[in-house]
Write a protein that holds these residues in place. Structure first.
Motif, PDB file in Angstrom:
ATOM      1  N   TYR A 104     -81.681  15.005  30.609  1.00 37.46           N
ATOM      2  CA  TYR A 104     -81.854  16.182  29.751  1.00 37.46           C
ATOM      3  C   TYR A 104     -80.791  16.117  28.654  1.00 37.46           C
ATOM      4  O   TYR A 104     -79.593  16.144  28.945  1.00 37.46           O
ATOM      5  CB  TYR A 104     -81.699  17.463  30.562  1.00 37.46           C
ATOM      6  CG  TYR A 104     -82.562  17.480  31.812  1.00 37.46           C
ATOM      7  CD1 TYR A 104     -83.751  18.198  31.855  1.00 37.46           C
ATOM      8  CD2 TYR A 104     -82.192  16.752  32.947  1.00 37.46           C
ATOM      9  CE1 TYR A 104     -84.550  18.197  32.997  1.00 37.46           C
ATOM     10  CE2 TYR A 104     -82.986  16.748  34.088  1.00 37.46           C
ATOM     11  CZ  TYR A 104     -84.163  17.462  34.102  1.00 37.46           C
ATOM     12  OH  TYR A 104     -84.950  17.449  35.230  1.00 37.46           O
ATOM     13  N   CYS A 105     -81.206  16.032  27.390  1.00 41.09           N
ATOM     14  CA  CYS A 105     -80.284  15.792  26.274  1.00 41.09           C
ATOM     15  C   CYS A 105     -80.240  16.938  25.271  1.00 41.09           C
ATOM     16  O   CYS A 105     -81.160  17.754  25.201  1.00 41.09           O
ATOM     17  CB  CYS A 105     -80.686  14.511  25.545  1.00 41.09           C
ATOM     18  SG  CYS A 105     -80.539  13.003  26.514  1.00 41.09           S
ATOM     19  N   HIS A 106     -79.173  16.936  24.475  1.00 40.21           N
ATOM     20  CA  HIS A 106     -78.950  17.850  23.343  1.00 40.21           C
ATOM     21  C   HIS A 106     -78.666  19.283  23.797  1.00 40.21           C
ATOM     22  O   HIS A 106     -79.041  20.251  23.109  1.00 40.21           O
ATOM     23  CB  HIS A 106     -80.139  17.815  22.365  1.00 40.21           C
ATOM     24  CG  HIS A 106     -80.562  16.444  21.979  1.00 40.21           C
ATOM     25  ND1 HIS A 106     -79.685  15.489  21.492  1.00 40.21           N
ATOM     26  CD2 HIS A 106     -81.779  15.823  22.032  1.00 40.21           C
ATOM     27  CE1 HIS A 106     -80.333  14.367  21.257  1.00 40.21           C
ATOM     28  NE2 HIS A 106     -81.597  14.528  21.583  1.00 40.21           N
ATOM     29  N   LEU A 107     -78.009  19.443  24.955  1.00 41.13           N
ATOM     30  CA  LEU A 107     -77.698  20.786  25.450  1.00 41.13           C
ATOM     31  C   LEU A 107     -76.589  21.425  24.617  1.00 41.13           C
ATOM     32  O   LEU A 107     -75.803  20.750  23.957  1.00 41.13           O
ATOM     33  CB  LEU A 107     -77.290  20.732  26.921  1.00 41.13           C
ATOM     34  CG  LEU A 107     -78.273  20.044  27.889  1.00 41.13           C
ATOM     35  CD1 LEU A 107     -77.833  20.252  29.330  1.00 41.13           C
ATOM     36  CD2 LEU A 107     -79.685  20.546  27.677  1.00 41.13           C
ATOM     37  N   LYS A 108     -76.554  22.751  24.658  1.00 37.05           N
ATOM     38  CA  LYS A 108     -75.579  23.515  23.881  1.00 37.05           C
ATOM     39  C   LYS A 108     -74.161  23.294  24.412  1.00 37.05           C
ATOM     40  O   LYS A 108     -73.934  23.219  25.625  1.00 37.05           O
ATOM     41  CB  LYS A 108     -75.930  25.005  23.931  1.00 37.05           C
ATOM     42  CG  LYS A 108     -75.057  25.880  23.021  1.00 37.05           C
ATOM     43  CD  LYS A 108     -75.256  27.350  23.287  1.00 37.05           C
ATOM     44  CE  LYS A 108     -76.650  27.827  22.988  1.00 37.05           C
ATOM     45  NZ  LYS A 108     -76.769  29.307  23.155  1.00 37.05           N
ATOM     46  N   GLN A 109     -73.223  23.194  23.492  1.00 41.94           N
ATOM     47  CA  GLN A 109     -71.822  22.999  23.869  1.00 41.94           C
ATOM     48  C   GLN A 109     -71.351  24.114  24.803  1.00 41.94           C
ATOM     49  O   GLN A 109     -71.545  25.294  24.534  1.00 41.94           O
ATOM     50  CB  GLN A 109     -70.930  22.972  22.625  1.00 41.94           C
ATOM     51  CG  GLN A 109     -69.469  22.677  22.906  1.00 41.94           C
ATOM     52  CD  GLN A 109     -68.654  22.617  21.625  1.00 41.94           C
ATOM     53  OE1 GLN A 109     -69.010  23.230  20.618  1.00 41.94           O
ATOM     54  NE2 GLN A 109     -67.557  21.862  21.644  1.00 41.94           N
ATOM     55  N   GLY A 110     -70.743  23.717  25.918  1.00 41.79           N
ATOM     56  CA  GLY A 110     -70.199  24.678  26.863  1.00 41.79           C
ATOM     57  C   GLY A 110     -71.207  25.298  27.795  1.00 41.79           C
ATOM     58  O   GLY A 110     -70.855  26.182  28.580  1.00 41.79           O
ATOM     59  N   SER A 111     -72.468  24.833  27.753  1.00 39.58           N
ATOM     60  CA  SER A 111     -73.505  25.505  28.555  1.00 39.58           C
ATOM     61  C   SER A 111     -73.813  24.809  29.880  1.00 39.58           C
ATOM     62  O   SER A 111     -74.477  25.406  30.736  1.00 39.58           O
ATOM     63  CB  SER A 111     -74.808  25.608  27.750  1.00 39.58           C
ATOM     64  OG  SER A 111     -75.467  24.352  27.656  1.00 39.58           O
ATOM     65  N   VAL A 112     -73.373  23.568  30.067  1.00 42.73           N
ATOM     66  CA  VAL A 112     -73.740  22.821  31.273  1.00 42.73           C
ATOM     67  C   VAL A 112     -73.189  23.524  32.518  1.00 42.73           C
ATOM     68  O   VAL A 112     -71.995  23.825  32.596  1.00 42.73           O
ATOM     69  CB  VAL A 112     -73.224  21.367  31.204  1.00 42.73           C
ATOM     70  CG1 VAL A 112     -73.515  20.632  32.509  1.00 42.73           C
ATOM     71  CG2 VAL A 112     -73.887  20.634  30.040  1.00 42.73           C
TER      72      VAL A 112
END
Length: 295
Positions: A104-112
């Motif tokens: 899963y790519c291109h997730l929002k910064q700090g959201s993982v």
């Protein structure tokens, strides 16, 4: 993704089924690009990304690896070095056993929200849609692999360079193929900036009678040469404008706008409507309607 495909999100690109030069999606259509190894589920605006759309695990498994902390930004020549070697941006890889993986790519910064070694179940929140890595628009790129081989969930029995034949989908709820469409539309008082169209900043529901102009815009994806946009504006006094705009090339995303300058006495007050129909080969491919009130 925690969204509705065809409404609050859409599929921008599919797996490339052409191992040579050029590209083909699983229907032998053009919604892919050379070497693309996943499915891109896109959001209609950057504003939707900022509000937050969850990315959900597609099946049970164990988290194999994660990355977080990369900026959410559109890829440019100036920031390409920052992305180099980290095309996926912020992401998660899940091991589902028997050689199966999803990435899963291109997730929002700090959201993982998961870490390596976590056991997860289908529907577990992994993070949120973002704009990190090698990307031009907010979306989730999901890759499916088995034994290191890319598998297209729309066409799992892919073989090499095969497309167009009906195959059983891997999706629990089958997803319809859309060969292009309209992402959003809106009214403005002039030709809007393309960045504002993509971000969601463009689009008014009310304007003054003496506004500079009355303009309707359409933001779409997957254009083919010869596609047309039939655009009509109607108001309290009847038809304001009716125009057909021809699209002349293949584009992943595009926008067009048309309208009229305000007459000397201003626009009649009341409700206005913009109707946009995307046509291909003489048949409607997509349609949307937007509303406006002149005060």
């Amino acid at each position: 993704m925690d969204c509705t495909v065809g409404d609050t999100c859409y599929i921008q690109n599919y797996v490339d089924h052409n191992s040579g030069d050029g590209y083909l999606d699983f229907t032998c259509g053009p919604l892919s690009y050379n070497g693309h190894k996943g499915t891109d589920f896109a959001l209609p605006t950057r504003r939707a990304m900022e509000i937050g759309v969850d990315v959900l695990a597609s099946a049970d498994g164990v988290v194999k690896g994660t990355r977080d902390g990369m900026k959410d930004q559109i890829l440019t020549a100036e920031n390409a070095a920052y992305v180099e070697g980290r095309d996926c941006g912020n992401g998660v890889v899940i091991d589902h056993g028997q050689g199966w993986e999803t990435q899963y790519c291109h997730l929002k910064q700090g959201s993982v929200q998961v870490a390596q070694g976590d056991k997860i179940t289908v529907g577990t929140v992994l993070g949120e849609i973002g704009l990190s890595g090698r990307t031009q628009f907010p979306h989730l790129h999901i890759s499916v692999r088995q034994g290191g081989r890319v598998v297209d969930p729309f066409f799992p029995d892919r073989g090499s360079d095969r497309c167009g034949e009906a195959r059983d989908t891997m999706w629990a709820d089958p997803l319809a193929y859309e060969a292009g469409g309209l992402i959003r539309a809106g009214f403005e008082t002039g030709i809007p900036d393309y960045g504002d169209v993509k971000s969601g900043a463009a689009g008014k529901t009310e304007i003054a009678s003496n506004a500079e102009a009355l303009v309707v815009f359409a933001f779409g994806y997957g254009s083919q040469p010869g596609d047309t946009l039939d655009i009509t504006i109607t108001g309290p006094s009847g038809e304001v404008l009716s125009q057909q705009v021809t699209l002349d090339k293949v584009q992943a995303q595009y926008f067009r706008a048309t309208g009229k300058r305000t007459p000397p006495r201003g626009w009649p007050k009341g409700d206005y409507r913009g109707d946009i129909t995307l046509m291909r080969d003489g048949m409607p491919l997509d349609q949307t309607t937007v509303a406006l009130t002149v005060k």
